[in-house]
Write a protein that holds these residues in place. Structure first.
Motif, PDB file in Angstrom:
ATOM      1  N   ASP A  53       0.808  -1.218   0.000  1.00  0.00           N
ATOM      2  CA  ASP A  53       0.000   0.000   0.000  1.00  0.00           C
ATOM      3  C   ASP A  53       0.845   1.273   0.000  1.00  0.00           C
ATOM      4  N   ARG A  54       2.101   1.186   0.494  1.00  0.00           N
ATOM      5  CA  ARG A  54       2.979   2.356   0.548  1.00  0.00           C
ATOM      6  C   ARG A  54       4.324   2.000  -0.087  1.00  0.00           C
ATOM      7  N   PRO A  55       4.326   1.730  -1.389  1.00  0.00           N
ATOM      8  CA  PRO A  55       5.568   1.272  -2.029  1.00  0.00           C
ATOM      9  C   PRO A  55       6.689   2.307  -1.982  1.00  0.00           C
ATOM     10  N   ASP A  56       6.338   3.604  -1.921  1.00  0.00           N
ATOM     11  CA  ASP A  56       7.400   4.612  -1.865  1.00  0.00           C
ATOM     12  C   ASP A  56       8.235   4.474  -0.594  1.00  0.00           C
ATOM     13  N   ASP A  57       7.620   4.019   0.498  1.00  0.00           N
ATOM     14  CA  ASP A  57       8.380   3.792   1.725  1.00  0.00           C
ATOM     15  C   ASP A  57       9.429   2.704   1.509  1.00  0.00           C
ATOM     16  N   THR A  58       9.032   1.646   0.828  1.00  0.00           N
ATOM     17  CA  THR A  58       9.974   0.560   0.547  1.00  0.00           C
ATOM     18  C   THR A  58      11.049   1.018  -0.431  1.00  0.00           C
ATOM     19  N   ARG A  59      10.671   1.794  -1.431  1.00  0.00           N
ATOM     20  CA  ARG A  59      11.654   2.306  -2.387  1.00  0.00           C
ATOM     21  C   ARG A  59      12.710   3.158  -1.682  1.00  0.00           C
ATOM     22  N   GLN A  60      12.268   3.973  -0.723  1.00  0.00           N
ATOM     23  CA  GLN A  60      13.227   4.781   0.024  1.00  0.00           C
ATOM     24  C   GLN A  60      14.163   3.897   0.832  1.00  0.00           C
ATOM     25  N   ALA A  61      13.625   2.844   1.447  1.00  0.00           N
ATOM     26  CA  ALA A  61      14.476   1.926   2.209  1.00  0.00           C
ATOM     27  C   ALA A  61      15.494   1.241   1.304  1.00  0.00           C
ATOM     28  N   VAL A  62      15.082   0.882   0.097  1.00  0.00           N
ATOM     29  CA  VAL A  62      16.014   0.260  -0.856  1.00  0.00           C
ATOM     30  C   VAL A  62      17.141   1.232  -1.194  1.00  0.00           C
ATOM     31  N   ARG A  63      16.796   2.487  -1.476  1.00  0.00           N
ATOM     32  CA  ARG A  63      17.827   3.474  -1.799  1.00  0.00           C
ATOM     33  C   ARG A  63      18.809   3.643  -0.642  1.00  0.00           C
ATOM     34  N   GLU A  64      18.287   3.728   0.571  1.00  0.00           N
ATOM     35  CA  GLU A  64      19.152   3.914   1.741  1.00  0.00           C
ATOM     36  C   GLU A  64      20.048   2.695   1.956  1.00  0.00           C
ATOM     37  N   ALA A  65      19.511   1.504   1.748  1.00  0.00           N
ATOM     38  CA  ALA A  65      20.314   0.290   1.925  1.00  0.00           C
ATOM     39  C   ALA A  65      21.439   0.233   0.900  1.00  0.00           C
ATOM     40  N   LEU A  66      21.135   0.556  -0.347  1.00  0.00           N
ATOM     41  CA  LEU A  66      22.172   0.565  -1.373  1.00  0.00           C
ATOM     42  C   LEU A  66      23.240   1.608  -1.057  1.00  0.00           C
ATOM     43  N   ASP A  67      22.819   2.792  -0.637  1.00  0.00           N
ATOM     44  CA  ASP A  67      23.773   3.838  -0.273  1.00  0.00           C
ATOM     45  C   ASP A  67      24.631   3.418   0.919  1.00  0.00           C
ATOM     46  N   GLY A  68      24.073   2.568   1.786  1.00  0.00           N
ATOM     47  CA  GLY A  68      24.786   2.116   2.977  1.00  0.00           C
ATOM     48  C   GLY A  68      25.677   0.915   2.762  1.00  0.00           C
ATOM     49  N   GLY A  69      25.826   0.456   1.511  1.00  0.00           N
ATOM     50  CA  GLY A  69      26.747  -0.633   1.224  1.00  0.00           C
ATOM     51  C   GLY A  69      26.115  -2.004   1.137  1.00  0.00           C
ATOM     52  N   PHE A  70      24.788  -2.084   1.226  1.00  0.00           N
ATOM     53  CA  PHE A  70      24.090  -3.369   1.091  1.00  0.00           C
ATOM     54  C   PHE A  70      23.698  -3.541  -0.367  1.00  0.00           C
ATOM     55  N   ASP A  71      24.307  -4.535  -1.022  1.00  0.00           N
ATOM     56  CA  ASP A  71      24.048  -4.702  -2.451  1.00  0.00           C
ATOM     57  C   ASP A  71      23.330  -6.005  -2.766  1.00  0.00           C
ATOM     58  N   HIS A  72      22.893  -6.727  -1.732  1.00  0.00           N
ATOM     59  CA  HIS A  72      22.092  -7.949  -1.904  1.00  0.00           C
ATOM     60  C   HIS A  72      20.781  -7.677  -1.160  1.00  0.00           C
ATOM     61  N   ILE A  73      19.755  -7.288  -1.926  1.00  0.00           N
ATOM     62  CA  ILE A  73      18.501  -6.802  -1.363  1.00  0.00           C
ATOM     63  C   ILE A  73      17.448  -7.912  -1.443  1.00  0.00           C
ATOM     64  N   VAL A  74      16.915  -8.284  -0.290  1.00  0.00           N
ATOM     65  CA  VAL A  74      15.876  -9.314  -0.212  1.00  0.00           C
ATOM     66  C   VAL A  74      14.581  -8.627   0.191  1.00  0.00           C
ATOM     67  N   LEU A  75      13.601  -8.639  -0.690  1.00  0.00           N
ATOM     68  CA  LEU A  75      12.344  -7.942  -0.479  1.00  0.00           C
ATOM     69  C   LEU A  75      11.315  -8.922   0.083  1.00  0.00           C
ATOM     70  N   GLY A  76      10.938  -8.681   1.332  1.00  0.00           N
ATOM     71  CA  GLY A  76      10.042  -9.591   2.036  1.00  0.00           C
ATOM     72  C   GLY A  76       8.593  -9.348   1.661  1.00  0.00           C
ATOM     73  N   LEU A  77       7.945 -10.374   1.119  1.00  0.00           N
ATOM     74  CA  LEU A  77       6.549 -10.280   0.703  1.00  0.00           C
ATOM     75  C   LEU A  77       5.646 -10.893   1.762  1.00  0.00           C
ATOM     76  N   SER A  78       4.480 -10.316   1.931  1.00  0.00           N
ATOM     77  CA  SER A  78       3.507 -10.861   2.875  1.00  0.00           C
ATOM     78  C   SER A  78       2.352 -11.479   2.106  1.00  0.00           C
ATOM     79  N   ALA A  79       1.820 -12.567   2.659  1.00  0.00           N
ATOM     80  CA  ALA A  79       0.659 -13.229   2.062  1.00  0.00           C
ATOM     81  C   ALA A  79      -0.613 -12.530   2.569  1.00  0.00           C
ATOM     82  N   PRO A  80      -1.687 -12.554   1.771  1.00  0.00           N
ATOM     83  CA  PRO A  80      -1.804 -13.180   0.450  1.00  0.00           C
ATOM     84  C   PRO A  80      -1.044 -12.392  -0.620  1.00  0.00           C
TER      85      PRO A  80
END
Length: 302
Positions: free
Chosen positions: A250-277
């Motif tokens: 519902d708030r994908p921009d929040d996740t996109r920001q977290a991805v950008r921050e993680a990449l900037d912080g040196g994390f280059d293996h990003i695992v995106l946790g999905l919730s069911a359903p």
């Protein structure tokens, strides 16, 4: 917020589908879809025996059995368990299981392992009690993890049976055949953030996974790992930095920001946790939404 001095790698993106409170058909659907989406390079399960949320008596699949089934129904994805609890299975048996899965997949396994859940957490105690698993303190669990990593790697590479007179595991005539397809062995992915666990990471891991929390904290823990590597004379750049980031439908921009921050912080293996359903077409939506955060975000998949 700044990253490490480590040289940048090309980022890779994957998904995690907790195998709990969901049916096999839905898990298979998402993995097979992800297998056809090139931007998604890896997929993961977690290793719990009972639900962490929702109906406490709802379904939770055993991770390695399910992983083998999914391995047989996919062709491209690398995959693993993020991360296997070293408390659940004897390490020599786990080495055999993992070798089998690597053979089934044609050499696509990423071997994730960790010390296991803290037994002072209520849901963890329930999980242990319900399966007759012994309690041990953190020091015991981390010591056992270090021995397990050394033992499993040796089982995957030894050409003759050997004895293993460890403090936590004692084996006579230990041997693993068949060997994994990957040589010298599948990558070792170790998860955790406590300093004593990070010492095991520094010694044994090809990849370290930060299980969650804030990006700032993850960067602090990554810097601590750098220092522990330096203490034993290992180049910290040899260890890929991985992080699990929950996806908000519902708030994908929040996740996109977290991805950008993680990449900037040196994390280059990003695992995106999905919730069911899982929404229809979720793997394609994940790829379009999060693997290139410079493009406008697609709408919510729901």
């Amino acid at each position: 917020m700044t990253g490490s001095h480590r040289p940048a790698r090309r980022p890779s993106f994957g998904i995690m589908t907790p195998p709990s409170q969901v049916g096999y058909a839905d898990l298979l659907r998402v993995w097979r879809e992800a297998d056809g989406v090139p931007q998604i390079e890896h997929a993961w399960l977690f290793d719990h025996l009972m639900p962490l949320g929702g109906d406490p008596n709802g379904p939770t699949f055993e991770a390695w059995t399910l992983l083998s089934a999914l391995a047989a129904r996919t062709e491209r994805l690398r995959f693993g368990v993020m991360v296997t609890s070293n408390r659940f299975r004897p390490p020599a048996v786990l080495a055999k299981i993992a070798a089998t899965v690597d053979v089934v997949s044609g050499g696509r396994l990423e071997f994730g392992i960790g010390a296991g859940s803290r037994t002072d957490v209520s849901w963890a105690r329930r999980e242990y009690d319900a399966h007759g698993l012994p309690y041990h303190d953190a020091a015991h669990a981390v010591g056992a993890l270090a021995e397990a990593c050394a033992l499993i790697r040796r089982l995957w590479t030894a050409t003759e049976p050997f004895d293993f007179p460890g403090d936590h595991y004692r084996l006579a005539g230990a041997f693993c055949a068949p060997k994994p397809v990957q040589r010298p062995h599948p990558p070792l992915v170790i998860g955790g953030q406590a300093t004593r666990t990070l010492r095991v990471v520094a010694e044994h891991a090809d990849r370290w996974n930060m299980p969650g929390g804030s990006i700032d904290h993850a960067i602090e823990v990554s810097a601590r790992l750098d220092r522990l590597c330096a203490e034993i004379g290992r180049n910290p750049a040899e260890i890929t930095r991985s992080i699990v980031l929950p996806v908000s439908y519902d708030r994908p921009d929040d996740t996109r920001q977290a991805v950008r921050e993680a990449l900037d912080g040196g994390f280059d293996h990003i695992v995106l946790g999905l919730s069911a359903p899982y929404p229809a077409g979720v793997a394609r939506w994940v790829a379009d939404t999060f693997t290139d955060t410079s493009n406008p975000a697609p709408r919510s998949p729901r």
